[in-house]
Design a protein around this motif. Structure first.
Motif, PDB file in Angstrom:
ATOM      1  N   ALA A  33      31.552  45.959  82.629  1.00 26.47           N
ATOM      2  CA  ALA A  33      31.672  44.479  83.062  1.00 26.47           C
ATOM      3  C   ALA A  33      32.566  44.367  84.118  1.00 26.47           C
ATOM      4  O   ALA A  33      33.528  45.178  84.296  1.00 26.47           O
ATOM      5  N   THR A  52      28.232  40.846  83.112  1.00 30.57           N
ATOM      6  CA  THR A  52      28.183  42.280  82.492  1.00 30.57           C
ATOM      7  C   THR A  52      27.316  43.008  83.493  1.00 30.57           C
ATOM      8  O   THR A  52      26.431  42.385  84.384  1.00 30.57           O
ATOM      9  N   ASN A  57      24.935  39.109  81.843  1.00 31.77           N
ATOM     10  CA  ASN A  57      25.368  38.015  81.032  1.00 31.77           C
ATOM     11  C   ASN A  57      26.577  37.620  81.674  1.00 31.77           C
ATOM     12  O   ASN A  57      27.695  38.305  82.208  1.00 31.77           O
ATOM     13  N   THR A  58      26.905  36.293  81.623  1.00 30.18           N
ATOM     14  CA  THR A  58      27.945  35.708  82.235  1.00 30.18           C
ATOM     15  C   THR A  58      28.990  34.826  81.091  1.00 30.18           C
ATOM     16  O   THR A  58      28.230  34.319  80.126  1.00 30.18           O
ATOM     17  N   TYR A 105      29.384  41.800  72.818  1.00 28.48           N
ATOM     18  CA  TYR A 105      29.380  40.293  72.998  1.00 28.48           C
ATOM     19  C   TYR A 105      30.221  40.190  74.320  1.00 28.48           C
ATOM     20  O   TYR A 105      31.358  40.692  74.504  1.00 28.48           O
ATOM     21  N   ILE A 106      29.590  39.376  75.042  1.00 38.33           N
ATOM     22  CA  ILE A 106      30.422  39.104  76.414  1.00 38.33           C
ATOM     23  C   ILE A 106      31.837  38.188  75.895  1.00 38.33           C
ATOM     24  O   ILE A 106      32.695  38.422  76.918  1.00 38.33           O
ATOM     25  N   TYR A 109      34.798  40.337  76.744  1.00 38.66           N
ATOM     26  CA  TYR A 109      35.303  40.422  78.336  1.00 38.66           C
ATOM     27  C   TYR A 109      36.213  38.958  78.900  1.00 38.66           C
ATOM     28  O   TYR A 109      36.622  39.178  79.783  1.00 38.66           O
TER      29      TYR A 109
END
Length: 128
Positions: A33, A52, A57-58, A105-106, A109
């Motif tokens: 990511a 990612t 994914n954001t 899971y984002i 990050y």
């Protein structure tokens, strides 16, 4: 080792737009990511946005949702941060970061400690 170089910062008026770029080189295949953080003078480094590598994914900080957009161009190992409707409180050094650990899971990050590599940063100054 991954090297990150940011560009695109500058001095703009409130309400303007800027697009930041972050180009990665080196062992980029190890990254899971990329994130953008910012740090204003005398303040903690804070999360801005993340994306990612797989799935794209954001995640965004509440303060920039609906105004900033993170995207990536895998072919040239570049991540962008499109910033619209800039406000004086967006003034900061913006830093790009790369994470080499995969998380389910984002939300993971959004944490500074998740990132292994950091760029030098690019200054964004918004005048009101």
């Amino acid at each position: 080792q991954v090297t990150l170089v940011e560009s695109g910062g500058g001095l703009v008026q409130a309400g303007s737009s800027l697009r930041l770029s972050c180009t990665a080189s080196g062992r980029t295949f190890t990254t899971y990511a990329m994130g953008w953080f910012r740090q204003a003078p005398g303040q903690e480094r804070e999360f801005v946005a993340a994306i990612t590598k797989i799935g794209g994914n954001t995640a965004y900080a509440d303060s920039v949702k609906e105004r900033f957009t993170i995207s990536r161009e895998s072919a040239n190992n570049t991540v962008y941060l499109q910033m619209n409707g800039l406000k004086s409180e967006d003034t900061a050094v913006y830093l790009c970061a790369a994470a080499i650990t995969s998380y389910p899971y984002i939300a993971y990050y959004k944490q500074k400690r998740t990132y292994r590599y950091w760029g030098q940063g690019t200054q964004v100054t918004v005048s009101s």
